[in-house]
Design a protein around this motif. Sequence first.
Motif, PDB file in Angstrom:
ATOM      1  N   GLN A 182       0.713  10.219  -7.213  1.00 50.46           N
ATOM      2  CA  GLN A 182       0.519   9.327  -6.076  1.00 50.46           C
ATOM      3  C   GLN A 182      -0.931   9.386  -5.598  1.00 50.46           C
ATOM      4  O   GLN A 182      -1.493  10.458  -5.403  1.00 50.46           O
ATOM      5  CB  GLN A 182       1.442   9.769  -4.942  1.00 50.46           C
ATOM      6  CG  GLN A 182       1.467   8.807  -3.794  1.00 50.46           C
ATOM      7  CD  GLN A 182       2.468   9.251  -2.742  1.00 50.46           C
ATOM      8  OE1 GLN A 182       2.813  10.421  -2.673  1.00 50.46           O
ATOM      9  NE2 GLN A 182       2.933   8.326  -1.944  1.00 50.46           N
ATOM     10  N   GLY A 183      -1.537   8.236  -5.430  1.00 47.52           N
ATOM     11  CA  GLY A 183      -2.893   8.186  -4.915  1.00 47.52           C
ATOM     12  C   GLY A 183      -3.960   8.504  -5.944  1.00 47.52           C
ATOM     13  O   GLY A 183      -5.141   8.405  -5.662  1.00 47.52           O
ATOM     14  N   LYS A 184      -3.565   8.915  -7.136  1.00 50.50           N
ATOM     15  CA  LYS A 184      -4.572   9.243  -8.148  1.00 50.50           C
ATOM     16  C   LYS A 184      -4.388   8.429  -9.416  1.00 50.50           C
ATOM     17  O   LYS A 184      -5.314   7.782  -9.883  1.00 50.50           O
ATOM     18  CB  LYS A 184      -4.516  10.732  -8.497  1.00 50.50           C
ATOM     19  CG  LYS A 184      -5.040  11.630  -7.391  1.00 50.50           C
ATOM     20  CD  LYS A 184      -4.993  13.088  -7.817  1.00 50.50           C
ATOM     21  CE  LYS A 184      -5.239  13.998  -6.633  1.00 50.50           C
ATOM     22  NZ  LYS A 184      -4.791  15.373  -6.901  1.00 50.50           N
ATOM     23  N   THR A 185      -3.190   8.503  -9.966  1.00 46.05           N
ATOM     24  CA  THR A 185      -2.998   7.806 -11.242  1.00 46.05           C
ATOM     25  C   THR A 185      -1.761   6.918 -11.227  1.00 46.05           C
ATOM     26  O   THR A 185      -1.289   6.518 -12.279  1.00 46.05           O
ATOM     27  CB  THR A 185      -2.853   8.816 -12.404  1.00 46.05           C
ATOM     28  OG1 THR A 185      -1.767   9.682 -12.105  1.00 46.05           O
ATOM     29  CG2 THR A 185      -4.116   9.615 -12.603  1.00 46.05           C
ATOM     30  N   ARG A 186      -1.250   6.615 -10.044  1.00 46.69           N
ATOM     31  CA  ARG A 186      -0.067   5.759 -10.010  1.00 46.69           C
ATOM     32  C   ARG A 186      -0.492   4.303 -10.124  1.00 46.69           C
ATOM     33  O   ARG A 186      -1.355   3.850  -9.388  1.00 46.69           O
ATOM     34  CB  ARG A 186       0.721   5.985  -8.722  1.00 46.69           C
ATOM     35  CG  ARG A 186       2.031   5.212  -8.674  1.00 46.69           C
ATOM     36  CD  ARG A 186       2.942   5.742  -7.617  1.00 46.69           C
ATOM     37  NE  ARG A 186       3.328   7.120  -7.915  1.00 46.69           N
ATOM     38  CZ  ARG A 186       3.988   7.899  -7.067  1.00 46.69           C
ATOM     39  NH1 ARG A 186       4.329   7.445  -5.882  1.00 46.69           N
ATOM     40  NH2 ARG A 186       4.285   9.136  -7.412  1.00 46.69           N
ATOM     41  N   VAL A 187       0.108   3.594 -11.066  1.00 47.16           N
ATOM     42  CA  VAL A 187      -0.190   2.174 -11.227  1.00 47.16           C
ATOM     43  C   VAL A 187       1.087   1.373 -11.008  1.00 47.16           C
ATOM     44  O   VAL A 187       2.155   1.945 -10.750  1.00 47.16           O
ATOM     45  CB  VAL A 187      -0.784   1.867 -12.625  1.00 47.16           C
ATOM     46  CG1 VAL A 187      -2.179   2.432 -12.747  1.00 47.16           C
ATOM     47  CG2 VAL A 187       0.112   2.387 -13.715  1.00 47.16           C
ATOM     48  N   LEU A 188       0.983   0.053 -11.108  1.00 54.18           N
ATOM     49  CA  LEU A 188       2.137  -0.794 -10.791  1.00 54.18           C
ATOM     50  C   LEU A 188       3.338  -0.479 -11.670  1.00 54.18           C
ATOM     51  O   LEU A 188       4.459  -0.340 -11.188  1.00 54.18           O
ATOM     52  CB  LEU A 188       1.750  -2.266 -10.943  1.00 54.18           C
ATOM     53  CG  LEU A 188       0.812  -2.802  -9.856  1.00 54.18           C
ATOM     54  CD1 LEU A 188       0.299  -4.178 -10.234  1.00 54.18           C
ATOM     55  CD2 LEU A 188       1.532  -2.859  -8.520  1.00 54.18           C
ATOM     56  N   THR A 189       3.093  -0.344 -12.975  1.00 54.46           N
ATOM     57  CA  THR A 189       4.238  -0.157 -13.869  1.00 54.46           C
ATOM     58  C   THR A 189       4.918   1.189 -13.640  1.00 54.46           C
ATOM     59  O   THR A 189       6.144   1.268 -13.619  1.00 54.46           O
ATOM     60  CB  THR A 189       3.812  -0.263 -15.338  1.00 54.46           C
ATOM     61  OG1 THR A 189       2.694   0.593 -15.544  1.00 54.46           O
ATOM     62  CG2 THR A 189       3.428  -1.669 -15.693  1.00 54.46           C
ATOM     63  N   THR A 190       4.108   2.231 -13.439  1.00 60.79           N
ATOM     64  CA  THR A 190       4.753   3.536 -13.221  1.00 60.79           C
ATOM     65  C   THR A 190       5.448   3.557 -11.867  1.00 60.79           C
ATOM     66  O   THR A 190       6.463   4.222 -11.691  1.00 60.79           O
ATOM     67  CB  THR A 190       3.735   4.691 -13.323  1.00 60.79           C
ATOM     68  OG1 THR A 190       2.699   4.488 -12.372  1.00 60.79           O
ATOM     69  CG2 THR A 190       3.146   4.794 -14.699  1.00 60.79           C
ATOM     70  N   SER A 191       4.923   2.793 -10.895  1.00 59.50           N
ATOM     71  CA  SER A 191       5.606   2.680  -9.611  1.00 59.50           C
ATOM     72  C   SER A 191       6.987   2.067  -9.801  1.00 59.50           C
ATOM     73  O   SER A 191       7.962   2.503  -9.190  1.00 59.50           O
ATOM     74  CB  SER A 191       4.824   1.781  -8.656  1.00 59.50           C
ATOM     75  OG  SER A 191       3.609   2.353  -8.333  1.00 59.50           O
ATOM     76  N   ILE A 192       7.053   1.048 -10.657  1.00 61.01           N
ATOM     77  CA  ILE A 192       8.339   0.389 -10.883  1.00 61.01           C
ATOM     78  C   ILE A 192       9.340   1.391 -11.456  1.00 61.01           C
ATOM     79  O   ILE A 192      10.484   1.474 -11.015  1.00 61.01           O
ATOM     80  CB  ILE A 192       8.180  -0.820 -11.830  1.00 61.01           C
ATOM     81  CG1 ILE A 192       7.340  -1.886 -11.142  1.00 61.01           C
ATOM     82  CG2 ILE A 192       9.534  -1.374 -12.229  1.00 61.01           C
ATOM     83  CD1 ILE A 192       7.013  -3.069 -12.022  1.00 61.01           C
ATOM     84  N   VAL A 193       8.865   2.174 -12.442  1.00 57.48           N
ATOM     85  CA  VAL A 193       9.754   3.172 -13.041  1.00 57.48           C
ATOM     86  C   VAL A 193      10.237   4.148 -11.972  1.00 57.48           C
ATOM     87  O   VAL A 193      11.425   4.444 -11.858  1.00 57.48           O
ATOM     88  CB  VAL A 193       9.027   3.931 -14.172  1.00 57.48           C
ATOM     89  CG1 VAL A 193       9.864   5.099 -14.645  1.00 57.48           C
ATOM     90  CG2 VAL A 193       8.719   3.002 -15.319  1.00 57.48           C
ATOM     91  N   LEU A 194       9.302   4.617 -11.160  1.00 54.83           N
ATOM     92  CA  LEU A 194       9.649   5.604 -10.141  1.00 54.83           C
ATOM     93  C   LEU A 194      10.639   5.030  -9.126  1.00 54.83           C
ATOM     94  O   LEU A 194      11.659   5.654  -8.816  1.00 54.83           O
ATOM     95  CB  LEU A 194       8.381   6.079  -9.431  1.00 54.83           C
ATOM     96  CG  LEU A 194       8.627   7.017  -8.255  1.00 54.83           C
ATOM     97  CD1 LEU A 194       9.318   8.279  -8.721  1.00 54.83           C
ATOM     98  CD2 LEU A 194       7.323   7.362  -7.558  1.00 54.83           C
ATOM     99  N   GLU A 195      10.331   3.826  -8.624  1.00 51.14           N
ATOM    100  CA  GLU A 195      11.212   3.233  -7.621  1.00 51.14           C
ATOM    101  C   GLU A 195      12.613   3.019  -8.196  1.00 51.14           C
ATOM    102  O   GLU A 195      13.615   3.195  -7.519  1.00 51.14           O
ATOM    103  CB  GLU A 195      10.649   1.897  -7.119  1.00 51.14           C
ATOM    104  CG  GLU A 195       9.299   1.998  -6.416  1.00 51.14           C
ATOM    105  CD  GLU A 195       9.347   2.734  -5.085  1.00 51.14           C
ATOM    106  OE1 GLU A 195      10.459   2.949  -4.568  1.00 51.14           O
ATOM    107  OE2 GLU A 195       8.278   3.106  -4.573  1.00 51.14           O
TER     108      GLU A 195
END
Lengths: 239, 296, 242
Positions: A182-195
């Motif tokens: 979070q805040g360093k290497t989180r991008v849109l696609t990885t956010s989708i996976v996480l959410e």
Amino acid sequence: MDVIWQGLKEGFMLILSLDQELIRVTLLSLHVSLSALVIAGIIGIPAGAFLALKNFYGRKLILNITYTLMGLPPVLAGLIVFLFLSNRGPLGDFQLLFTPTAMIIAQVLLGFPLVCGLTARAVMTQQQEVYDTSVMLGATRTQAVLTLIRESRIGIIAALTTALGRLIAEVGAVMMVGGNIQGKTRVLTTSIVLETRMGHDSRALGIGIILLLLAFIIMLIILKLEKRSFKDDSTIQII
Amino acid sequence: MKRLSNHKLLALLLVLMLVVSVFAFTGCEKQAAEEPQQEQITETAPVPENPQLKLATTTSTQDSGLLDAILPVFEEKTGYEVEVIAVGSGAAMSMGEAGDVDVLLVHSRAAEDQFIADGFGVDRQDVMYNDFLIIGPAEDPAGIKGSTDAAAALLKISETGCTFLSRGDESGTHKKELAIWKAGTCEPSGAWYNSVGKGMGDTYRMADEMKGYTLIDRATYLFNKDNYSLEPMVEGDPLLFNPYGVIAVNPEKYPNINYEGATAFIEWLISADTQALIGEYGKDQFGQALFIPDAK
Amino acid sequence: MTALFRLFNVTKNYGDRQVLNVEHLEIEAGHIYCILGPNGSGKTTLLRVISLLTLNDTGKLEVLGEHINWAPSQLLRLRRQMAMVTQSSYMFEGSVYYNVAYGLKARKTPEREVKFKVQESLDLLGMLDFINYPARKLSGGEKQKVAIARALAVNPRVLFLDEPTSNIDPSSSVEIERYIKYINEEHATTIVLITHKLFQARKLAKEMFLMWDGHILEWGQTRDLFHDPQDPRTRKFLKGEY
């Protein structure tokens, strides 16, 4: 249906809310994928042209390998970069793992074969007469080759847009080498996976909408640029 | 002429590959479907009406290898086929809320109670517990090694600004971590605090690469520790205990749920034999049990 | 007068098919030469060999007084004194200006001179109005005129024309023939022309070569060849029986 509707609603709310975190994630997505695209283009276009024009032993094999790597699974690219950058890997001393740089490296690995292979094809479809016309007008060999590449613009731009589409939508490699911090290497696609993993389906869908919008806007810009450089290009009219 | 036939040959080869792959795939499925039936005949196991049972569970039960060790016993005995969906506890419960799975094996007590109170789950049973530990690099820059006070240890990490990795995915482990921060009245934030949004195995791997501290369940730790260099720092604090519960999804909410299978699974899980199996798991490999059975 | 092109026993094979076998040929400066012959007789190959686009297999080749060793620097130096227009000239993606300026820019000509030269040669061919027009949207005849302007802009000593009028209508053909004659007379540019049209050869060429199966069957003054062909095949061809 509820979730989808909710997701659409949440997506637009997210855009309107100008959520700080989300803006950062979006900008990082752009930064990583565009940097990777530029690097892949800078090395991929000349490499593709070289493969298309230079006859040497093993050229066919290299071309075939390039075509194969166009389908390189992102997770595999991620794993390879991970193993190289890991503390136990040969490049561990650079401490690049879980940084945007590592993500760019992995995406270059994904984008390069695509740009290179498609550029090679675009240049190979050019006819001998293009080269002949240039040299008979007094072009040096280098000038003639540059002209060949220039005349292949449509194909090369198609290569770049294809690569960009692949890179911006890719999750396996950036997840692996970026680490989704979070805040360093989180991008849109990885956010989708996480959410999704957290069960926030509608938020995931919302971020997905942002991703699509972003891709759409970039493609629009590229198309606009393309149009400008091809204002004389004849389009096929089907009547 | 020769060229043409070459092309034809290639095309034929492609088609052949496609056909073979399709057949191989359907063949596999058939075989998989037939297998339990064969065993039913030989062992006269009960024939379940709906043999597909979907289990949503935390990554820790999967990553620790427990499920791989005990589920085949259940499948053999009952003829059920368990599809394991390993996610965080949060996602597992939201799958349960949507009726996408039949039974949950999770560890997030407060959320479980809420889940049942909201009417999504029934028949909750305690299954086992494991404990968490805080692991970190051998150099121990925060100086917490040997402490038995988890909250104080985390506080020290935040004060010294040492790298810490949080699951950050609303999983049971993540919630446990937040609870410990809260117990130390500390709000974790800053460049040293990395919320990675990943499963336990991946977080472990990342913590190892980044030489950071992290909170980990014992099962995952023991299962993977030979691959990595992080060492145990804090353990034994009652705050670090972690109970697992099994919950069936409420069949009144979703009639399509395989409630029968869920019930069979729960009964089997809390049976004395299975409890003994859980208590044994890991002893031969790690010298200690990964989970302590506590079904009543 | 010195020969611009001199060939001895020059051959070219594609696979096991011999497409060119010229025992001896000389082309002198200052005139219009025509290469005639049926399809597949090796006209274009001959043109490509003397314009240094195709490597010959055997034989001795002299171009603009130099023995050809195919070194890139030699090719560049010699090609910069020639220009070529083919039957359907390739137009680069871009404006007419871009196309005509191409050769000048390749030679690093100063920008002002490029502009002047482009205008001059387009004006000569009556194409000045099209200067900013996309080259690929021109009609066939217009394209050929731009191609000739493009070739003229670099002031070549030799201009190769490979069936320049075969894809365009008769009136444009006549126009282009007039330009060919004008260029030869006013700029003293040597012109080597491949054509299928006998009347065109008769009208333009001082000397002509009749090709047959990769060989030069007959070679001489146009008038002599039309009036008194030596080879029976030449006679038949010039009567239009091939």
